[in-house]
Enzyme design. Sequence first.
Site, PDB file in Angstrom:
ATOM      1  N   ASP A  94      39.049  42.295  28.941  1.00  0.00           N
ATOM      2  CA  ASP A  94      38.918  40.843  28.776  1.00  0.00           C
ATOM      3  C   ASP A  94      37.856  40.560  27.711  1.00  0.00           C
ATOM      4  OD1 ASP A  94      38.430  38.017  29.155  1.00  0.00           O
ATOM      5  OD2 ASP A  94      39.358  38.220  31.127  1.00  0.00           O
TER       6      ASP A  94
ATOM      7  N   SER B 158      41.656  32.906  29.716  1.00  0.00           N
ATOM      8  CA  SER B 158      42.221  34.124  30.300  1.00  0.00           C
ATOM      9  C   SER B 158      43.439  33.843  31.166  1.00  0.00           C
ATOM     10  CB  SER B 158      41.160  34.872  31.112  1.00  0.00           C
ATOM     11  OG  SER B 158      40.171  35.378  30.239  1.00  0.00           O
TER      12      SER B 158
ATOM     13  N   THR C 277      42.844  36.906  35.074  1.00  0.00           N
ATOM     14  CA  THR C 277      43.627  38.002  34.478  1.00  0.00           C
ATOM     15  C   THR C 277      44.525  38.707  35.492  1.00  0.00           C
ATOM     16  OG1 THR C 277      41.814  38.256  32.892  1.00  0.00           O
ATOM     17  CG2 THR C 277      43.495  39.992  32.926  1.00  0.00           C
TER      18      THR C 277
ATOM     19  N   GLU D  10      41.948  45.921  34.683  1.00  0.00           N
ATOM     20  CA  GLU D  10      41.168  45.013  33.849  1.00  0.00           C
ATOM     21  C   GLU D  10      39.690  45.380  33.797  1.00  0.00           C
ATOM     22  OE1 GLU D  10      40.164  41.126  35.236  1.00  0.00           O
ATOM     23  OE2 GLU D  10      39.945  40.331  33.204  1.00  0.00           O
TER      24      GLU D  10
ATOM     25  N   ASP E  32      34.121  40.325  28.632  1.00  0.00           N
ATOM     26  CA  ASP E  32      34.157  38.885  28.356  1.00  0.00           C
ATOM     27  C   ASP E  32      32.852  38.192  28.741  1.00  0.00           C
ATOM     28  OD1 ASP E  32      35.618  36.266  27.943  1.00  0.00           O
ATOM     29  OD2 ASP E  32      35.258  36.121  30.107  1.00  0.00           O
TER      30      ASP E  32
ATOM     31  N   HIS F  21      30.291  35.941  26.562  1.00  0.00           N
ATOM     32  CA  HIS F  21      29.846  34.575  26.881  1.00  0.00           C
ATOM     33  C   HIS F  21      28.318  34.491  26.911  1.00  0.00           C
ATOM     34  CE1 HIS F  21      33.626  32.524  27.769  1.00  0.00           C
ATOM     35  NE2 HIS F  21      34.030  33.557  28.479  1.00  0.00           N
TER      36      HIS F  21
ATOM     37  N   HIS G 216      35.404  31.883  23.811  1.00  0.00           N
ATOM     38  CA  HIS G 216      36.413  32.745  23.196  1.00  0.00           C
ATOM     39  C   HIS G 216      36.606  32.330  21.744  1.00  0.00           C
ATOM     40  CE1 HIS G 216      38.194  32.832  27.537  1.00  0.00           C
ATOM     41  NE2 HIS G 216      36.995  33.376  27.459  1.00  0.00           N
TER      42      HIS G 216
END
Length: 355
Positions: free
Chosen positions: A36, A77, A130, A245, A250, A254, A319
């Site tokens: 991710d 996502s 996800t 995953e 991710d 962030h 993102h």
Amino acid sequence: MKIAPLFGLIFLAFQVPAEAQTKVAKPRNIILLIGDGMGVSQIYAGYTVSRGVLNLNQFKSIGFISTHSATDYITDSGAGGTALATGKKTYNGAIGVDADTIPVASILELAEDRNMSTGLVSTSAITHATPASFIAHQASRNNYEQIAADFLKTDIDVFIGGGYNHFAKRSDQVNLLNELRSKGYQVVTRSDSVPLITRGKLAALTAPEHHPSILQGRGNMLPEATSTAIRLLSQNRKGFFLMVEGSQIDWGGHANNADYVVSEMLDFDAAIGKALEFAMADGNTLVIVTADHETGGMSLVGGDLSNGSLTAKFTSADHTGVMVPVFAWGPGASSFQGIQDNTDIFEKMSQLLGL
Ligand code: MG
Ligand code: ZN
């Protein structure tokens, strides 16, 4: 005769149509690993810190996917996962439903229909966007308790991740763990119990919500869960589909935290290693590694491959819209070369499995 360069290119393009390439071998099993928020910078950050040693280095078939959603240049996502899982573009926040909120079948559900075994593994809650995109059908990714209930509507064989509270501490007072047990699942709530399971169906909910990060002590949960899932699913001669995953690459993006990104990237790479190890011994397994989108607009502005040092900058706390890579290894891997859309991953996987 002299041919103008442009004409020469067109001539070549007509000479070698894609269809004329060698017949593509078909896999019995597919392991799809989603990092991710994992773009090229995240990968090369991991590559730098590990001084060039990555399991990803073993892949030869490499392409890129566009990640935009039905509504936005920059996906979330939910829409990104749904595109990979179902081949349908949808709005940001959707889980397994199209742009009109109509449920669409996922690759996992199609595999179940063919009596293949199926599994999901995640370092986040298993109800998070996800993994949820592969099994649930909800208008909003925030419907965690409804997403948990959707796990009982398919015959998924193995799921390992966080999200215990969404199954066992629900606003409707229903304890879904009891329902899972009555459907024949072994229910496990400790990460260190997962590797002990050797056969049968497994529901492992090993964190109340999300697992801690690697920096906060998650340990080998992801690679070990990947190995356990493969061991259980590979007992079915009809084949299996497994999605794994690496959720928190991710979250490092962030947070604009390069150490967080790198530690999660390297943990995800260890899970990739478990998948490759099985696929190389098995010979009938296609391993695909990709991402739902990039996170953080991460760039590497300095580094040293001899000592693994790195200087990263971020241009966003969210993102971004850049293409992300797809790596494939095993029968059918060459189908994933070139520039494609995220929805093509579903199309190619379902075609290769004959679903
Ligand atoms: Mg995720
Ligand atoms: Zn994100």
